[in-house]
Structure formats: C-alpha cells, structure tokens
Design a protein around this motif. Structure first.
Motif, PDB file in Angstrom:
ATOM      1  N   LEU A   1       0.709  -1.251   0.009  1.00  0.00           N
ATOM      2  CA  LEU A   1      -0.067  -0.069  -0.044  1.00  0.00           C
ATOM      3  C   LEU A   1       0.834   1.287  -0.138  1.00  0.00           C
ATOM      4  N   LYS A   2       2.004   1.220   0.640  1.00  0.00           N
ATOM      5  CA  LYS A   2       2.749   2.305   0.845  1.00  0.00           C
ATOM      6  C   LYS A   2       3.412   2.558  -0.412  1.00  0.00           C
ATOM      7  N   GLY A   3       4.027   1.614  -1.177  1.00  0.00           N
ATOM      8  CA  GLY A   3       4.446   1.694  -2.397  1.00  0.00           C
ATOM      9  C   GLY A   3       3.435   2.321  -3.626  1.00  0.00           C
ATOM     10  N   SER A   4       2.198   1.693  -3.282  1.00  0.00           N
ATOM     11  CA  SER A   4       1.254   2.312  -4.439  1.00  0.00           C
ATOM     12  C   SER A   4       0.949   3.900  -3.869  1.00  0.00           C
ATOM     13  N   ALA A   5       0.974   4.209  -2.866  1.00  0.00           N
ATOM     14  CA  ALA A   5       0.586   5.617  -2.330  1.00  0.00           C
ATOM     15  C   ALA A   5       1.427   6.656  -2.729  1.00  0.00           C
ATOM     16  N   ALA A   6       2.865   6.125  -2.839  1.00  0.00           N
ATOM     17  CA  ALA A   6       4.078   6.775  -3.035  1.00  0.00           C
ATOM     18  C   ALA A   6       4.136   7.431  -4.540  1.00  0.00           C
TER      19      ALA A   6
ATOM     20  N   LEU B   1       0.930   8.498   3.042  1.00  0.00           N
ATOM     21  CA  LEU B   1       2.228   7.978   2.759  1.00  0.00           C
ATOM     22  C   LEU B   1       2.995   7.806   4.025  1.00  0.00           C
ATOM     23  N   ALA B   2       2.752   8.872   4.942  1.00  0.00           N
ATOM     24  CA  ALA B   2       3.474   9.185   6.254  1.00  0.00           C
ATOM     25  C   ALA B   2       2.975   8.126   7.083  1.00  0.00           C
ATOM     26  N   LEU B   3       1.326   7.803   7.042  1.00  0.00           N
ATOM     27  CA  LEU B   3       1.007   6.946   8.272  1.00  0.00           C
ATOM     28  C   LEU B   3       1.209   5.458   7.641  1.00  0.00           C
TER      29      LEU B   3
ATOM     30  N   ALA C   1      -8.640   4.588   8.655  1.00  0.00           N
ATOM     31  CA  ALA C   1      -8.334   5.954   8.043  1.00  0.00           C
ATOM     32  C   ALA C   1      -7.994   5.885   6.793  1.00  0.00           C
ATOM     33  N   VAL C   2      -7.016   5.086   6.321  1.00  0.00           N
ATOM     34  CA  VAL C   2      -6.627   4.737   4.866  1.00  0.00           C
ATOM     35  C   VAL C   2      -7.795   4.294   4.167  1.00  0.00           C
TER      36      VAL C   2
ATOM     37  N   PHE D   1      16.808  29.743  -7.049  1.00  0.00           N
ATOM     38  CA  PHE D   1      16.553  28.810  -8.324  1.00  0.00           C
ATOM     39  C   PHE D   1      18.002  28.690  -9.230  1.00  0.00           C
ATOM     40  N   PHE D   2      18.722  29.757  -9.106  1.00  0.00           N
ATOM     41  CA  PHE D   2      20.113  29.407  -9.857  1.00  0.00           C
ATOM     42  C   PHE D   2      21.243  28.892  -8.902  1.00  0.00           C
ATOM     43  N   SER D   3      20.851  28.595  -7.620  1.00  0.00           N
ATOM     44  CA  SER D   3      21.805  27.851  -6.761  1.00  0.00           C
ATOM     45  C   SER D   3      21.525  26.486  -6.535  1.00  0.00           C
ATOM     46  N   GLY D   4      20.315  26.109  -7.337  1.00  0.00           N
ATOM     47  CA  GLY D   4      19.921  24.737  -7.438  1.00  0.00           C
ATOM     48  C   GLY D   4      19.156  24.119  -6.284  1.00  0.00           C
ATOM     49  N   ASP D   5      18.312  25.198  -5.680  1.00  0.00           N
ATOM     50  CA  ASP D   5      17.511  24.997  -4.484  1.00  0.00           C
ATOM     51  C   ASP D   5      16.081  24.607  -4.951  1.00  0.00           C
ATOM     52  N   ASP D   6      15.326  24.080  -4.445  1.00  0.00           N
ATOM     53  CA  ASP D   6      13.976  23.701  -4.928  1.00  0.00           C
ATOM     54  C   ASP D   6      13.080  23.938  -3.548  1.00  0.00           C
ATOM     55  N   PRO D   7      12.529  25.019  -3.373  1.00  0.00           N
ATOM     56  CA  PRO D   7      11.774  25.234  -2.043  1.00  0.00           C
ATOM     57  C   PRO D   7      10.495  24.522  -1.821  1.00  0.00           C
ATOM     58  N   VAL D   8       9.947  24.109  -2.999  1.00  0.00           N
ATOM     59  CA  VAL D   8       8.581  23.219  -2.846  1.00  0.00           C
ATOM     60  C   VAL D   8       9.131  21.865  -2.678  1.00  0.00           C
ATOM     61  N   GLY D   9      10.166  21.438  -3.380  1.00  0.00           N
ATOM     62  CA  GLY D   9      10.536  20.088  -3.269  1.00  0.00           C
ATOM     63  C   GLY D   9      10.891  19.676  -1.740  1.00  0.00           C
ATOM     64  N   LEU D  10      11.619  20.688  -1.201  1.00  0.00           N
ATOM     65  CA  LEU D  10      12.147  20.710   0.320  1.00  0.00           C
ATOM     66  C   LEU D  10      10.869  20.406   0.962  1.00  0.00           C
ATOM     67  N   VAL D  11       9.967  21.243   1.017  1.00  0.00           N
ATOM     68  CA  VAL D  11       8.698  21.131   1.707  1.00  0.00           C
ATOM     69  C   VAL D  11       7.898  19.874   1.584  1.00  0.00           C
ATOM     70  N   ARG D  12       8.084  19.474   0.335  1.00  0.00           N
ATOM     71  CA  ARG D  12       7.210  18.133   0.100  1.00  0.00           C
ATOM     72  C   ARG D  12       7.911  16.789   0.709  1.00  0.00           C
ATOM     73  N   ARG D  13       9.173  17.014   1.210  1.00  0.00           N
ATOM     74  CA  ARG D  13       9.980  15.798   1.939  1.00  0.00           C
ATOM     75  C   ARG D  13       9.545  15.731   3.384  1.00  0.00           C
ATOM     76  N   LEU D  14       8.543  16.644   3.872  1.00  0.00           N
ATOM     77  CA  LEU D  14       7.937  16.196   5.004  1.00  0.00           C
ATOM     78  C   LEU D  14       6.905  15.660   5.195  1.00  0.00           C
ATOM     79  N   PRO D  15       6.853  14.435   5.373  1.00  0.00           N
ATOM     80  CA  PRO D  15       5.770  13.635   5.423  1.00  0.00           C
ATOM     81  C   PRO D  15       4.391  13.903   6.289  1.00  0.00           C
TER      82      PRO D  15
END
Length: 689
Positions: free
Chosen positions: A62-67, A75-77, A109-110, A190-204
C-alpha cells in the motif's frame, strides 16, 4: 492560507487512481482480516509470524502504491504502520491487542481516505491531522525511552510569533508535538539549485502551510519572474531533528522551533472506527465490475448466435414478402422464434450473471465490527460465517450490509447474555453468532442466528404496552408469532436504557424496511433460552420470469409459473361456502378458493363473471405449505418478462413487481404467498440452522 496537504501537483491520470482504489480496497480488507486473526491468536501465546508477515507485506505494498501520488498524509501514516509491523516482525514490539487496535485504526483511516479519493481524487479535509495523531501513537509505542530522553533543546518551547497565526488557523489539533518552520529562500535560490517546494514536500508529517510574499510585490513592469519572493511557514509532526536534516543545506534561511501539543478549544470529532467505519458506504462514483474473460467470451458467442438467428428470420420474412405460401413459411417462422427466444433468455442470464458477486465481500466486513461491539459491551462472542460463496446481485449485496450490521448489533446487545449469566444457565461463556447464506431457486436466504436468551413473547407484550404501540386487547389477542413480530414495530425496543449500541427504538423496523426495498422479506423465529434466528429472503438477481397471464375484468396480471401447481375448470356448484370462506375438492384434497378481485380489492360490478359463467377458472398455487385456488375471469396465455421490484412508495401487499408486456403496457406481477397471506415464516418449512 492554511492547507492540510503539500502544495498541489499535477493531478494523476484517472486510470492510475482507479487502479490504486481497486487494489487498496482489496489489500485493506485482507490486512484487516489478518489483524483480526492475529488478535484472536495473541491471547493463546506467541502470535503467528506468518500472519504478521502478511500484514506487513500488505502495508508495504500500500505504501509503495501511495508513493506514486501526491498524498503525503497517507504515505506518512502507512510508513509509520510499516515501522510498527516491522518492529513486531523482529520481536522488538509485542504484536498484541494494542498494536492490532492501532493498526486497525490506521487501516480505517486509509480506507476512508481511499473512498474520498475515489469520489474526489484527493484526500479529505483533516486527513493530515488524523495522520499526525496516529503517527504520534506509533512513535510513542516504538520509542518511549527515546522520547523521554530527548535533549533539552529539542523539547517544546514557546510559540514563536511567526508560527502563532498558523497554529491558530489549524482547524484540527494534533495529539502529539509539532515542529514549526519558517523558510525564506534567497531571491536567487533557483540559480543555486535549490527547490523550495521540493524541500517542503519531503516532510511527510506536514499539517499546515502558509505562503506569504517575503517583500512587497514590485510593479508588474519591473517584476523579475526568476526571483523567489516567498516566505514559507509550516507546521509538521516530524521531529525537529528530521526537519533540520531536510533543510541542512540552507540553514541560514530557516528558523525551526519545537512546539508542544496544542490544546483544542473544542474536541474534534474522532474518526469512525470499528463498526462505524465498516458501515461507511463505498463511493458511488467508482462503480466497476471485475469480470472473468470466460464470461465475456460466452456473451460474445451468444450475441453471434443471436445475430445468425436474426439473419435466418430475415430470410424467411423475405420469402414471405416475395409471395411464398405462408403455410410453407410457418414452420421456419416458429423455429426462428423458438431459437431467438432461447438465445435471448441465455443472453439475459449471462448478462445478469456479470452483476453477481459472492457474499464473502459483505460477510468479511463483520468480524471487525462484531469484535468492537462485543468489546464495548464487555461480552465474548464468536462469529461463524457460512455460505460466503453464495452469489447475489451487486446492488442487493451493497444494500444488505446495513441491515445485517443492525442484526449483529442486536444479537450481541440483546441476544447474547453476559458470561456470568451464560455459565449460570449451563451455556459456554463465549456466545455464538452464525451468519449463513444459501441459494433457493431464484432467491437467496440469509440467516443471522445466535444462541442467546431468545425472545419472551410475554415480555414483548408488556414492553409494547408500556410504549403504547397497541391497545391492551389487541396485544392480548396476539399469538406467540404475532408477539415476536412486535420487534419490527417502529419505536419498539427491548433495551432498558439508551446505550451506545442500541436502545433508541430504531433498528428492526429499519431492517425490515431496508430488506423490503431490496425486494425481500424478513422473518424471525425465537425460543426462550435457546436463541433467535432472523431470516432474510432476497432476490438473487433480476431475471426473466415465466408468468401465467390472468385477467379480472379489463385488468391483466401475471402469476409466476413456478408457484402454479395446476389450472382447473370446475362447475361452480362444486365450490361451497364454508366458514371462514369458500372451498372445493381437487384431487381428493380440500382447497380454499379465493377470487383474485377480492384479494386485490378490485371493484366488482353486478354482472361479475363468476355469477354469469357456469364454470370457475382456478389457478392452484403454492402458498407456504398449502395449496390455494385463485379464481380468475380468464386465462390469457404465458409470458416471459423481466420483473423489476416496485419502488417503496408504490409497493403494495401481493405485488412482486412490474414488467413490460409485448405491446408495451405495464404488467403487474403477483406474489402468491404475500397475496393470500400464508407466507411460511420458517422459509418453506425448513428447520432453522
């Protein structure tokens, strides 16, 4: 702006979501069944490691499918549940009732989120907060010592001013600690290679998010679209150390604070679990059927045969149109008609068969519900399921869950006695409930039996009198079966007080009404001290029924041929009026004679046929264990039709449904047992299981 999920991404393709929902429903059902088995075996010693491994693999899948989707709360649960089951696999966490309860709550819940995804394509509001609550319970169970030994700088501190507004906007509170983060990316990130949205999305464990301009927006003509002008404020259930690890490459751009669990101003409603969660209907948006390839092949073959028969009929019609002798064409016309009729009936049976599904999909939802109800009432009950392979129409199966759940609640609450009383009565301390199904011709009979205290007719009469449901004289005149039938009266309840499970006077009348909407009947049999059996007789599927067409005056009706024993014409002098009605003798057996017009309350004129004709036309039908002769004015042949149940507002005693006749008129089909009022409450005279 407060959000319960990560920033929106492109929606996944519908076919991927459909596949996920279908797979998730099956995996959740399998995992719940194994968890209940694990709960039953945990008290007997070491839990079965094979069962633990199966549940772990299901959650991992299930976790693999939700990912594959943008559903961080789910995914976090699932990740937390996987950690708990992994600890149980290696023996660092006991696979006992506590872990089973927590894992079942996570699956509940799931399951609800899956139905929301099926309906809307997204997680419901509050999913992140609920995920955070359950994840906190997993963390507390997995590492209580680590939690107690956290360094001082990781403990909850005061709420920073930049996080206070976000915390106040959080509609649902987490039961565990929170981590607050303020992230102000550099304009050239953005020119430094940072992805603010990508960093936030790494918080499950993300539960709330606010996006604000870091500086006032410049005029449009001077706006640099490649410069980042956002300040991100968020709340997450992830520990502070994990949050800092995600943002370790931009430490100069973030502020992190650990917060204690907020105190809610008003208790948020707890998610439905157990029997309540099981009762939540599946989404009506996704209505799909899994069909075996062999059934599709059979349908295609029948369609080909039907097309060939139609071609042959066309050739015969062409010959007749070209001037051929009609007498010579008649045998070929009859042969074509018979062949097309046979193929049409077979095609219909195969098509109806596509909608059939085994009752196992309904029955397997009950062990979890029964377990929770019994625990709530402090009773021990075992549930036996039989006839799960019995097939029934999908719509009937879906509508059957709620009535059966009502019956199980009543059986545990009112039927099964407390262990001490059972032992005093010489019974096993653990009560027994059996849910069984079997096919009988075109009907499916579902029974719910318990070995509890049974129904006391005298007590039922007293309770009905206390509630003013019937006059005392009418109650006294009821026989034992009539007294037991009082449980179906609206507002009737045997509970002494209103409880969490029952006692509100809503239940058995709702069961009978729900079964009637499905085209079935509900009867009860009980013995004091021995238990109660509720029997539901339901249509297996919509199918072609051969009807005997009969007429009364200008009206025409259909009697199912399977209920007709014989047709007879007898001299009217052989019908005798005896109390309480007319009878005749057929094949050395006395048979009651009832006129169809009287049974249907039709007006009768002075020139009624039974007075004008010397012979009476009788259709002898089976009604329960007896034979009854129904007098009609005329026999009008036979007809094969698809009988559909009447809607609840149009339903009337004695009417089974409607079908369309060959000329397009609506034909009423009759139910002989209900028509003459001689339905056998024990289901065709058979003994109770």
């Amino acid at each position: 702006m407060t959000e319960d999920a990560a920033p929106a991404a492109l929606p996944p393709p519908d076919d991927l979501v459909t596949e996920f929902v279908t797979e998730a429903r099956e995996l959740i059902a399998a995992a719940a069944e194994d968890l209940l088995a694990l709960d039953g075996s945990s008290g007997a010693g070491t839990p079965d490691p094979d069962v633990v491994n199966r549940v772990f693999r299901v959650v991992h899948t299930l976790k693999g499918s939700a990912a594959l989707f943008d559903w961080p709360a789910m995914l976090a649960l699932l990740h937390a549940a996987e950690d708990g089951l992994a600890a149980a696999r290696v023996g660092t966490l006991q696979a006992g009732a506590d872990l089973v309860d927590l894992s079942l709550a996570a699956l509940d819940a799931v399951a609800r989120w899956t139905e929301a995804i099926a309906a809307t394509g997204a997680l419901p509001a509050g999913a992140a907060a609920e995920s955070a609550r359950l994840m906190a319970r997993y963390r507390a169970r997995l590492a209580p010592a680590t939690t107690a030994a956290e360094p001082d700088d990781a403990l909850a501190g005061p709420v920073p001013g930049w996080a206070a507004a976000l915390l106040a906007d959080l509609g649902e509170r987490s039961a565990g600690p929170l981590t607050a983060l303020r992230y102000a990316p550099r304009p050239d990130c953005f020119f430094s290679g940072d992805d603010p949205v990508g960093l936030v999305r790494r918080l499950p464990g993300l539960v709330a998010l606010r996006l604000d301009p870091a500086a006032p927006w410049p005029p449009l003509d001077s706006l640099d679209v490649f410069a980042c002008n956002l300040a991100v404020t968020l709340l997450t259930t992830d520990p502070r150390a994990e949050v800092e690890a995600v943002f370790r490459l931009v430490p100069d751009q973030v502020e992190v604070a650990a917060l204690g669990p907020p105190v809610p101003a008003q208790a948020a409603p707890e998610p439905a679990t157990g029997a309540e969660a099981a009762a939540i209907p599946q989404s009506e948006v996704s209505r799909t059927l899994r069909v075996e390839a062999g059934r599709i092949d059979a349908l295609v073959a029948l369609a080909d045969d039907l097309a060939a028969a139609r071609t042959l009929l066309g050739e015969v019609v062409a010959r007749a149109g070209a001037g051929a002798n009609l007498a010579d064409c008649l045998p070929a016309l009859r042969a074509s008609d018979e062949r097309i009729g046979r193929l049409s009936a077979e095609l219909h049976r195969e098509a109806v068969g596509l909608r059939l599904q085994p009752l196992a999909r309904v029955f397997r939802r009950f062990p979890r519900a029964l377990r929770d109800i019994a625990r709530q009432l402090g009773k021990e009950v075992t549930l036996t399921l039989a006839g799960e392979e019995t097939e029934i129409d999908r719509d009937v199966a879906e509508g059957l869950f709620e009535p059966l759940l009502h019956l199980l609640r009543n059986a545990v609450d009112h039927g099964i006695e407390p262990p001490s009383l059972r032992e005093a009565a010489g019974k096993p301390a653990i009560g027994r409930i059996v849910v069984a199904a079997e096919s009988r011709a075109e009907r499916v009979v579902v029974t719910v039996s318990d070995d509890g205290r049974g129904l006391d007719p005298a007590f039922l009469r007293r309770r009905a009198a206390e509630r003013g449901l019937m006059a005392p004289e009418a109650l006294a005149a009821l026989d034992e079966a009539g007294a037991i039938d009082l449980i179906f009266a609206p507002g009737f309840s045997t509970a002494a007080s209103v409880g969490a499970v029952s006692g509100r006077g809503v239940g058995m009348d709702a069961v009978r009404a729900a079964v009637a909407r499905l085209g079935g009947t509900c009867t009860v049999e009980s013995r004091i001290g021995a238990g109660t059996t509720i029997r539901l007789r339901l249509p297996r599927a919509q199918s072609l029924v051969r009807l005997l067409l009969v007429e009364v005056g200008p009206e025409r009706y259909g009697l199912p041929m399977e209920a007709v024993v014989e047709l007879a014409r007898i001299p009217r002098a052989e019908i005798r009026d005896l109390a309480p009605g007319a009878v005749t003798v057929l094949r050395d057996q006395t048979v009651p004679v009832l006129h169809l017009a009287d049974l249907l309350d039709l007006p009768r004129g002075p020139d009624e046929p039974r007075r004008a004709w010397p012979e009476a036309r009788l259709a002898v039908v089976r009604a329960g264990r007896e034979r009854v002769a129904i007098e009609v004015d005329r026999f009008a042949g036979r007809f094969d039709g698809l009988v559909r149940p009447l809607p609840p507002l149009a339903a009337a005693p004695g009417l089974a449904g409607t079908t369309l006749s060959g000329d397009g008129r609506v034909l009423l089909a009759l139910d002989p047992e209900a028509l003459v009022g001689r339905d056998d409450p024990r289901g065709e005279g058979e003994s109770l299981p």
